[in-house]
Design an enzyme around this catalytic site. Structure first.
Site, PDB file in Angstrom:
ATOM      1  N   GLU A 185      52.160  37.877  44.186  1.00 12.63           N
ATOM      2  CA  GLU A 185      51.271  36.816  44.668  1.00 12.63           C
ATOM      3  C   GLU A 185      51.772  35.457  44.192  1.00 12.63           C
ATOM      4  OE1 GLU A 185      47.198  37.504  43.499  1.00 12.63           O
ATOM      5  OE2 GLU A 185      46.461  35.812  44.693  1.00 12.63           O
ATOM      6  N   ASN A 237      41.466  40.134  52.031  1.00  8.83           N
ATOM      7  CA  ASN A 237      41.655  40.539  50.636  1.00  8.83           C
ATOM      8  C   ASN A 237      40.350  40.288  49.884  1.00  8.83           C
ATOM      9  OD1 ASN A 237      43.368  41.047  48.072  1.00  8.83           O
ATOM     10  ND2 ASN A 237      42.345  39.104  47.659  1.00  8.83           N
ATOM     11  N   GLU A 238      39.847  41.289  49.242  1.00  7.03           N
ATOM     12  CA  GLU A 238      38.609  41.174  48.462  1.00  7.03           C
ATOM     13  C   GLU A 238      37.592  40.283  49.187  1.00  7.03           C
ATOM     14  OE1 GLU A 238      39.395  40.410  44.283  1.00  7.03           O
ATOM     15  OE2 GLU A 238      40.437  42.334  44.094  1.00  7.03           O
ATOM     16  N   TYR A 286      41.208  47.846  38.809  1.00  6.85           N
ATOM     17  CA  TYR A 286      41.923  47.369  37.612  1.00  6.85           C
ATOM     18  C   TYR A 286      41.384  48.067  36.371  1.00  6.85           C
ATOM     19  CZ  TYR A 286      44.228  43.646  40.214  1.00  6.85           C
ATOM     20  OH  TYR A 286      45.024  42.947  41.086  1.00  6.85           O
ATOM     21  N   GLU A 345      45.830  47.100  44.998  1.00 10.88           N
ATOM     22  CA  GLU A 345      45.987  46.426  43.702  1.00 10.88           C
ATOM     23  C   GLU A 345      45.511  47.373  42.613  1.00 10.88           C
ATOM     24  OE1 GLU A 345      44.306  42.471  43.452  1.00 10.88           O
ATOM     25  OE2 GLU A 345      44.986  41.988  45.491  1.00 10.88           O
ATOM     26  N   GLN A 366      51.145  42.998  38.897  1.00  6.58           N
ATOM     27  CA  GLN A 366      52.027  42.527  39.936  1.00  6.58           C
ATOM     28  C   GLN A 366      53.462  42.698  39.444  1.00  6.58           C
ATOM     29  OE1 GLN A 366      50.925  38.680  41.520  1.00  6.58           O
ATOM     30  NE2 GLN A 366      48.761  39.223  41.636  1.00  6.58           N
TER      31      GLN A 366
HETATM   32  O1  AHR Z   1      45.984  40.359  41.096  1.00  6.21           O
HETATM   33  C1  AHR Z   1      45.193  39.272  40.739  1.00  6.21           C
HETATM   34  C2  AHR Z   1      43.956  39.143  41.604  1.00  6.21           C
HETATM   35  O2  AHR Z   1      43.136  40.246  41.432  1.00  6.21           O
HETATM   36  C3  AHR Z   1      44.172  39.111  43.083  1.00  6.21           C
HETATM   37  O3  AHR Z   1      44.539  37.856  43.552  1.00  6.21           O
HETATM   38  C4  AHR Z   1      42.844  39.522  43.618  1.00  6.21           C
HETATM   39  O4  AHR Z   1      42.928  40.183  44.845  1.00  6.21           O
HETATM   40  C5  AHR Z   1      42.276  40.401  42.520  1.00  6.21           C
HETATM   41  O5  AHR Z   1      41.010  40.008  42.146  1.00  6.21           O
END
Ligand code: AHR
Length: 516
Positions: free
Chosen positions: A37, A184-185, A259, A315, A364
């Site tokens: 990103e 995205n989100e 995450y 992600e 990432q």
């Molecule tokens: O990876 C960092 C961020 O995490 C991304 O931009 C977003 O999609 C997520 O909240």
């Protein structure tokens, strides 16, 4: 290496049978995907140094980064975000670099984005890496027309307004772009929408992401966070035009993000300073990702029992507090032995769900969150997570084989839950068998015995990633504090593979198999 140990020794911590002649689902290579990103130093300083840099580069792209990543055989790279994608206007990133408009990256650090890395630079990067591009389109602040024209610019041959513009910018032939992200989100930075608002919007956008020539887009609708199964269900209801004259899938896949950290969103925990309790809490939470995958897959099964629609985890990875003294908006974190174990557990879970999970992209690739690589000026560091990707690369596009446990797995109680202390997965491809084994136990070694049946195997070779502490990590001064070495404790006797796993380690064993 072989010994005369009798098969199925009673002292092994874990015993299992693996039938090498029973094929499970293929492990898509895209489960080893990546995400890059415009965030912090991922693109600028990470991939991109510019043509005038003293750091060796090709057209501005760092060559040491490319070389290191080629060893991972990266199958897909998602770009330009993330939250950035919903502020990105692609036409700002084409044409002569010194004339490109600038913008403020309000989401990540409020820094100026000069748009020097744009569409052509991303496609050049994909070419250098030998990877397939996954372009994530702006739904939050863009327009249907803007997205539709980006597809045309990238993929249309012949004579058309966007194909002509691409040619004016130096690229004659269209590119092949298989993967297209729709949003995205959207429940957060991508528009703060409810699922019921986003699903019809995504259908509208997806309609105008056209297939030009033989470039068939695989469209991925932006999905849930963690275990938001309602989001997935809402998308699945809208996934096809069933009932219309020409019923077809509007999207080929739905995604979700997950995450891992040990604390709270406000105080996630440090990457290299943590207690044993935080370590085990991280493991407990990591294993929840398997439940999320199963939960989303169950929802999808109800609408799509033939599994035509893919599930994409676009992600994933650890998210720690930023390193002290760095910009909080840059999400720069170190990467320790603990992160390597988090990664290897994810892969076991991905392999187990390879029937529905078709892609997963770690967040990432460089300098941001759970990165493969950290750069510091000219220096380049391979992280422990990098080594897990490299050691596991042989699973890409291989046939999975389930491990049937014939013993209990040792566990540790964490927050009222029994966390299994050993995890493993196995696959085969072109006569090669690869077994991955993780010992989560911070204090004790464990021995695993696998009865490999159905095919004769020989030449067991083990490698192990282990360190003197869970917090161990690599730096420019100590680049190999965590690096794989040969694993001595591997024996193969009459088809029984015995592997001695040191505490807190990740190991792979490769074997050669006779024809089935
Ligand atoms: O990876 C960092 C961020 O995490 C991304 O931009 C977003 O999609 C997520 O909240």
């Amino acid at each position: 290496m072989t010994t005369t140990l009798s098969p199925t020794s009673p002292d092994a911590s874990v015993r299992a049978v693996v039938d090498l002649d029973v094929a499970g689902p293929t492990i898509s290579r895209h489960l080893y995907g990546h995400f890059a990103e415009h965030l912090g130093r991922c693109i600028y300083d990470g991939f991109w140094v510019g043509e005038d840099s003293d750091i060796p580069n090709e057209g501005g792209i760092r060559l040491d980064v490319v070389e290191a990543l080629r060893a991972l055989r990266i199958p897909v790279l998602r770009w330009p975000g993330g939250c950035f994608a919903d502020e990105y206007h692609w036409s700002d990133g084409i044409g002569p670099r010194d004339q490109r408009p600038r913008m403020v990256n309000t989401h990540w650090g409020n820094v100026e984005e000069n748009n020097h890395f744009g569409t052509h630079e991303f496609m050049a990067l994909c070419d250098l890496l030998g990877t397939e591009p996954y372009v994530s389109a702006n739904i939050g602040s863009g327009s249907v027309q803007e997205m539709s024209e980006w597809v045309e610019y990238l993929t249309r041959a012949g004579d058309s307004p966007m194909a002509r513009l691409r040619r004016e910018n130096g690229r004659d032939e269209p590119w092949r772009v298989p993967f297209w992200g729709v949003g995205n989100e959207p429940w957060g930075c991508g528009g703060n929408l409810r699922a019921e608002q986003f699903a019809p919007l995504a259908r509208q956008y997806a309609t105008y992401a056209r297939n030009h020539g033989d470039n068939a887009l695989y469209k991925i609708a932006a999905g849930a966070s963690d275990d938001d199964y309602h989001w997935t269900e809402t998308l699945m209801k809208e996934i096809s035009t069933l009932g219309a004259k020409d019923p077809h899938l509007v999207f080929q896949a739905v995604s979700f993000h997950a995450y891992t950290f040990s604390g709270t969103w406000g105080a996630k925990g440090r990457a290299t300073e943590f207690s044993e309790d935080e370590y085990y809490e991280t493991m407990r939470r990591t294993l929840r990702v398997g439940d999320y995958i199963a939960g989303h897959a169950a929802v999808m099964d109800a609408y799509d029992p033939e599994k035509k629609v893919g599930l994409v985890l676009d992600e994933w990875g650890t998210w720690w507090d930023v390193e002290p003294g760095t910009n909080p908006g840059f999400l720069f974190q170190q990467n320790a032995m603990r992160d390597a174990i988090v990664a290897s557990l994810h892969f076991d879970m991905f392999h187990a769900h390879a029937d529905r999970l078709v892609m997963a992209n770690i967040a990432q690739t460089v300098n941001v969150l759970q990165a493969m690589l950290l750069t510091d000026g000219e220096a380049l560091v391979l992280t422990p997570t990098y080594h897990v990707f490299e050691m596991n690369a042989g699973h890409q596009d291989a046939t999975s084989h389930a491990a049937h446990l014939t013993s209990a797995v040792p566990t540790r109680e964490v927050d009222g839950q029994a966390v299994p202390l050993v995890s493993l997965s196995a696959s085969s491809k072109d006569g090669a068998v690869l077994v991955s084994l993780t010992n989560l136990d911070a204090d004790a070694a464990h021995t695993v015995e696998l009865d490999l049946r159905g095919r004769a195997v020989h030449e067991a070779q083990g490698r192990v990633l282990v360190a003197d502490a869970l917090t161990a990590h690599n730096t420019p001064d100590l680049p190999d504090a965590v690096a794989p070495v040969a694993l001595e404790g591997v024996t193969l006797t009459g088809g029984v593979l015995r592997v001695e796993l040191p505490a807190a380690s990740f190991a792979t064993v490769s074997l050669q198999a006779a024809d089935a």
